[in-house]
Design an enzyme around this catalytic site. Structure first.
Site, PDB file in Angstrom:
ATOM      1  N   TYR A  67       0.851  -1.183   0.000  1.00 27.41           N
ATOM      2  CA  TYR A  67       0.000   0.000   0.000  1.00 27.41           C
ATOM      3  C   TYR A  67       0.895   1.244   0.000  1.00 27.41           C
ATOM      4  O   TYR A  67       1.344   1.702   1.053  1.00 27.41           O
ATOM      5  CB  TYR A  67      -0.885  -0.046   1.244  1.00 27.41           C
ATOM      6  CG  TYR A  67      -2.076   0.881   1.278  1.00 27.41           C
ATOM      7  CD1 TYR A  67      -2.346   1.776   0.263  1.00 27.41           C
ATOM      8  CD2 TYR A  67      -2.938   0.851   2.369  1.00 27.41           C
ATOM      9  CE1 TYR A  67      -3.449   2.612   0.323  1.00 27.41           C
ATOM     10  CE2 TYR A  67      -4.051   1.674   2.448  1.00 27.41           C
ATOM     11  CZ  TYR A  67      -4.298   2.550   1.417  1.00 27.41           C
ATOM     12  OH  TYR A  67      -5.395   3.372   1.487  1.00 27.41           O
TER      13      TYR A  67
ATOM     14  N   LYS B 135       0.064  -1.260  -4.950  1.00 31.89           N
ATOM     15  CA  LYS B 135      -0.914  -0.188  -5.149  1.00 31.89           C
ATOM     16  C   LYS B 135      -0.158   1.128  -5.250  1.00 31.89           C
ATOM     17  O   LYS B 135       0.372   1.636  -4.269  1.00 31.89           O
ATOM     18  CB  LYS B 135      -1.889  -0.155  -3.972  1.00 31.89           C
ATOM     19  CG  LYS B 135      -2.819   1.041  -3.939  1.00 31.89           C
ATOM     20  CD  LYS B 135      -3.502   1.107  -2.576  1.00 31.89           C
ATOM     21  CE  LYS B 135      -4.143   2.460  -2.347  1.00 31.89           C
ATOM     22  NZ  LYS B 135      -3.150   3.565  -2.289  1.00 31.89           N
TER      23      LYS B 135
END
EC number: 4.3.3.7
Length: 297
Positions: free
Chosen positions: A131, A159
């Site tokens: 993330y 991501k």
């Protein structure tokens, strides 16, 4: 599981903790729409504000009501010990993937971030999504760290926080990132205003804020890009641009989505974790007008 539309719902709260009825309702809306995965306890889902018991309960509710749609759960925390506890609880609840941001108070070094992911990967039985969210974590991943993390066998996706706005530059950016990671690791775009450009540039997934509340609109954009209809994807993104502008005015999508959910009767007022608050005044009226004008349902 790290492909297509991953919709990130809110985690509505009340005085007792999680507003379970509202949370279940949001998850069921995503199921009915047919999203590709559910990203529970992302930034939109308030993960840093929840204690271990609340996270454990959110994981159980998400999996129970996902009707077989893969659930990815956010496990970020300040201490590695707590991250490992959250990972253990998430896997016990039956999630299909883990979402890990390098949360910190003291600024982290790249070797510390690598050590965190390596420890979680060593103890994980499901794949992990890296993330990268520098706006909230204040940590910037570089290419060397991307490559090192992607070499860990449990890493399934990265991501990224957005792409350049120029389509050809975005395509070159995604292609460069693709060259850093094994084929088994997908690349997912976030920052909803970048979604169409990122998907058109070759990103495998959209990790979506707006998809958590308006999954049909987000799916239409995603499917257009997946079908190779870049112009249609951009057109659909442009139709949603009042939301992107509202996100920019209000420090991101979380307050906007919480306010919209209340206006739509999906959550009760003041469902954000204090001291965060919903949007009030003239800006709240603007959000109501955006919902009506964009008809994103």
């Amino acid at each position: 599981m790290f492909k297509g539309l991953s919709a990130f719902p809110l985690t509505p709260l009340n005085a007792q903790g999680i507003d379970e009825a509202a949370f279940i309702g949001l998850v069921q809306c995503l199921v009915a729409a047919g999203v590709d995965s559910i990203g529970a306890l992302g930034s939109t889902g308030s993960y840093p504000y929840l204690d271990r018991a609340e996270r454990r309960r959110a994981a159980a509710l998400a999996v129970e009501h996902a009707a077989g749609i893969p659930v990815m759960l956010g496990i970020g925390a300040l201490r590695q010990r707590d991250v490992l506890h959250h990972a253990q609880d998430a896997q016990a609840a039956g999630v299909s993937g883990l979402l890990l941001a390098p949360v910190s108070y003291q600024p982290l070094r790249p070797d510390e971030v690598y050590g965190l992911f390596e420890a979680v990967a060593r103890n994980a039985s499901v794949p992990i999504c890296v993330y990268d969210n520098p706006r909230t974590t204040h940590f910037d991943f570089d290419d060397d760290l991307y490559a090192a993390l992607a070499a860990l066998p449990q890493i399934g996706s990265i991501k990224i926080p957005g792409v350049p706005t120029e389509p050809e530059v975005a395509r070159a950016h995604v292609s460069r990132l693709r060259g850093l990671v094994p084929a088994r690791v997908t690349i997912g775009v976030s920052g909803d205003a970048f979604a169409a450009t990122g998907l058109n540039a070759g990103c495998d997934a959209w990790y979506s804020v707006i998809g958590g509340l308006f999954p049909h609109a987000a799916l239409a954009l995603t499917r257009a890009a997946q079908a190779g209809d870049a112009a249609r994807a951009m057109q659909l993104s442009q139709a949603l641009s009042p939301f992107w502008d509202a996100f920019a005015r209000n420090g991101g999508g979380m307050r906007v989505m919480a306010t919209a959910a209340t206006l739509m009767g999906l959550t009760k007022p003041d469902s954000l974790p204090a001291p965060l608050r919903e949007i009030t005044g003239a800006e709240r009226e603007r959000i109501a007008q955006i919902i009506a004008a964009c008809d994103p349902s």
